[in-house]
Design an enzyme around this catalytic site. Structure first.
Site, PDB file in Angstrom:
ATOM      1  N   LYS A   1       0.272   4.222  -0.227  1.00 52.20           N
ATOM      2  CA  LYS A   1      -0.340   5.414   0.383  1.00 52.20           C
ATOM      3  C   LYS A   1      -0.052   6.627  -0.503  1.00 52.20           C
ATOM      4  O   LYS A   1       0.018   6.483  -1.715  1.00 52.20           O
ATOM      5  CB  LYS A   1       0.153   5.577   1.828  1.00 52.20           C
ATOM      6  CG  LYS A   1      -0.064   4.293   2.635  1.00 52.20           C
ATOM      7  CD  LYS A   1       0.071   4.472   4.104  1.00 52.20           C
ATOM      8  CE  LYS A   1      -0.188   3.137   4.796  1.00 52.20           C
ATOM      9  NZ  LYS A   1      -0.097   3.191   6.239  1.00 52.20           N
TER      10      LYS A   1
ATOM     11  N   GLU B   1      -5.887  -4.912  10.455  1.00 55.63           N
ATOM     12  CA  GLU B   1      -4.848  -3.902  10.634  1.00 55.63           C
ATOM     13  C   GLU B   1      -5.099  -3.131  11.937  1.00 55.63           C
ATOM     14  O   GLU B   1      -5.803  -2.101  11.922  1.00 55.63           O
ATOM     15  CB  GLU B   1      -4.874  -2.913   9.473  1.00 55.63           C
ATOM     16  CG  GLU B   1      -4.509  -3.510   8.138  1.00 55.63           C
ATOM     17  CD  GLU B   1      -3.796  -2.477   7.266  1.00 55.63           C
ATOM     18  OE1 GLU B   1      -2.736  -2.805   6.748  1.00 55.63           O
ATOM     19  OE2 GLU B   1      -4.292  -1.359   7.131  1.00 55.63           O
TER      20      GLU B   1
ATOM     21  N   SER C   1       3.118  -2.529  10.433  1.00 51.84           N
ATOM     22  CA  SER C   1       4.556  -2.672  10.704  1.00 51.84           C
ATOM     23  C   SER C   1       5.112  -4.048  10.314  1.00 51.84           C
ATOM     24  O   SER C   1       5.934  -4.622  11.042  1.00 51.84           O
ATOM     25  CB  SER C   1       4.863  -2.356  12.170  1.00 51.84           C
ATOM     26  OG  SER C   1       4.474  -1.024  12.474  1.00 51.84           O
TER      27      SER C   1
ATOM     28  N   GLY D   1       2.009   1.959  10.936  1.00 50.05           N
ATOM     29  CA  GLY D   1       2.913   3.110  10.894  1.00 50.05           C
ATOM     30  C   GLY D   1       3.626   3.397  12.196  1.00 50.05           C
ATOM     31  O   GLY D   1       4.090   4.521  12.415  1.00 50.05           O
TER      32      GLY D   1
ATOM     33  N   ASN E   1       0.883  -1.170   0.000  1.00 54.89           N
ATOM     34  CA  ASN E   1       0.000   0.000   0.000  1.00 54.89           C
ATOM     35  C   ASN E   1       0.919   1.219   0.000  1.00 54.89           C
ATOM     36  O   ASN E   1       1.471   1.578   1.038  1.00 54.89           O
ATOM     37  CB  ASN E   1      -0.891  -0.043   1.248  1.00 54.89           C
ATOM     38  CG  ASN E   1      -1.713   1.224   1.417  1.00 54.89           C
ATOM     39  OD1 ASN E   1      -1.772   2.069   0.522  1.00 54.89           O
ATOM     40  ND2 ASN E   1      -2.348   1.354   2.568  1.00 54.89           N
TER      41      ASN E   1
ATOM     42  N   HIS F   1      -9.632   1.568   4.750  1.00 49.28           N
ATOM     43  CA  HIS F   1      -8.373   1.683   5.500  1.00 49.28           C
ATOM     44  C   HIS F   1      -8.571   2.638   6.682  1.00 49.28           C
ATOM     45  O   HIS F   1      -9.276   3.647   6.563  1.00 49.28           O
ATOM     46  CB  HIS F   1      -7.261   2.189   4.577  1.00 49.28           C
ATOM     47  CG  HIS F   1      -5.908   2.077   5.216  1.00 49.28           C
ATOM     48  ND1 HIS F   1      -5.460   2.962   6.152  1.00 49.28           N
ATOM     49  CD2 HIS F   1      -4.921   1.162   5.062  1.00 49.28           C
ATOM     50  CE1 HIS F   1      -4.250   2.607   6.558  1.00 49.28           C
ATOM     51  NE2 HIS F   1      -3.898   1.512   5.900  1.00 49.28           N
TER      52      HIS F   1
ATOM     53  N   GLU G   1      -6.763   4.880   7.951  1.00 47.03           N
ATOM     54  CA  GLU G   1      -6.393   6.290   7.725  1.00 47.03           C
ATOM     55  C   GLU G   1      -7.554   7.052   7.094  1.00 47.03           C
ATOM     56  O   GLU G   1      -7.790   8.219   7.393  1.00 47.03           O
ATOM     57  CB  GLU G   1      -5.126   6.369   6.860  1.00 47.03           C
ATOM     58  CG  GLU G   1      -3.888   5.980   7.667  1.00 47.03           C
ATOM     59  CD  GLU G   1      -2.752   5.433   6.832  1.00 47.03           C
ATOM     60  OE1 GLU G   1      -2.834   5.449   5.589  1.00 47.03           O
ATOM     61  OE2 GLU G   1      -1.764   4.971   7.442  1.00 47.03           O
TER      62      GLU G   1
HETATM   63  P1  PGA Z   1       2.748   0.048   7.743  1.00 46.65           P
HETATM   64  O1  PGA Z   1       1.302   0.340   7.129  1.00 46.65           O
HETATM   65  O2  PGA Z   1       3.253  -1.227   7.124  1.00 46.65           O
HETATM   66  O3  PGA Z   1       3.577   1.243   7.373  1.00 46.65           O
HETATM   67  O4  PGA Z   1       2.575  -0.093   9.225  1.00 46.65           O
HETATM   68  C1  PGA Z   1       0.392  -0.718   6.911  1.00 46.65           C
HETATM   69  C2  PGA Z   1      -0.887  -0.225   6.282  1.00 46.65           C
HETATM   70  O5  PGA Z   1      -1.350   0.866   6.593  1.00 46.65           O
HETATM   71  O6  PGA Z   1      -1.459  -0.929   5.425  1.00 46.65           O
END
Ligand code: PGA
Length: 252
Positions: free
Chosen positions: A11, A167, A212, A173, A9, A95, A97
């Site tokens: 982003k 997630e 992560s 993140g 992803n 997601h 976010e």
């Molecule tokens: P990350 O993000 O691997 O940077 O923790 C995962 C995600 O948001 O899908």
């Protein structure tokens, strides 16, 4: 037997130049890894680039969101058919976010989930609890509610055409991944809940873990019986790190 799936992803990252290097590195790195599936979900402006550079490879591509409407007077929105035009296989839906920063709800996520499937895309439906919710022992309540938001409306059968992703917000993140045991516990809960409606669908639906994931922790996560791959944020921005995770998936 479920095949492992690793989805990057990106982003809101990337550029034409950076993507060229990333796509080439990922395609070269996974070219001989035939036991699992791989994909990169890129920002809308780079879908054309993804299509022209990755078609014919064993890396699929997709988008990070979609609008549920077809052609409409809706400034700034992108329809399911547009994603199909650019050869997308996957589209991320719900997601955290977007749920938090852009106020998406269970309702709107569920509608987009259905619109993606109707267009022939595979939605990657994200669920997860916050740190406070976990600490209050609400993980199953929150994840169950998010899962039910699609099952109640559309039935469990539609999950044969989808991918689920657990997630936890506290792991996305943060450099604090869920332990394989913590993730497995929730993945098992999700599969059991789908099985209440349809055991066969539950057995076949792929449930990815995200938050992560790195080359180092991927093998232990992928060794868990209900973890079928990963949704990868930061480590999908660099070919070496992403390919390392893909290698772990290929080896299981
Ligand atoms: P990350 O993000 O691997 O940077 O923790 C995962 C995600 O948001 O899908």
């Amino acid at each position: 037997m479920r095949r492992k799936l690793v989805i990057g992803n990106l982003k809101m990252n990337g550029s034409i130049t950076a993507n060229q290097k990333l796509f080439a590195g990922v395609m070269a790195g996974v070219a001989d890894l035939r036991n699992a599936d791989y994909a990169l979900c890129v920002p809308y402006p780079y879908l054309c680039q993804a299509q022209s550079l990755m078609q014919g490879s064993n890396v699929a591509w997709g988008a990070q969101n979609l609008c549920a409407n077809e052609d409409a007077a809706l400034t700034g929105a992108v329809s399911p058919a547009m994603l199909v035009d650019y050869g997308c296989t996957y589209v991320i839906v719900g997601h955290s976010e977007r749920r938090i920063q852009l106020h998406e709800t269970d309702d709107t996520a569920a509608t987009r989930f259905n619109a993606a499937i109707k267009a022939g895309l595979t939605p990657v439906f994200c669920m997860g609890e916050s740190k406070e919710e976990r600490e209050s022992d609400w993980t199953e309540y929150v994840v169950g509610r998010q899962l039910d938001s699609i099952i109640r409306r559309y039935g469990a059968e539609l999950l044969t055409k989808a991918v689920l992703a657990y997630e936890p917000l506290w792991a996305v993140g943060t450099d604090i991944p869920a332990t394989p045991e913590q993730a497995q516990e929730v993945h098992h809960f999700i599969r059991k809940r789908v099985a209440r409606c349809n055991a066969e669908v539950a057995e076949n639906v792929r449930i990815l873990y995200g938050g992560s994931v790195q080359t180092e922790n991927a093998p232990a996560l992928f060794a868990m019986p209900d973890i079928d791959g990963a949704l990868v944020g930061r480590c999908s921005l660099e070919a070496k790190a992403f390919v390392g995770i893909c290698q772990a998936a290929n080896q299981v």
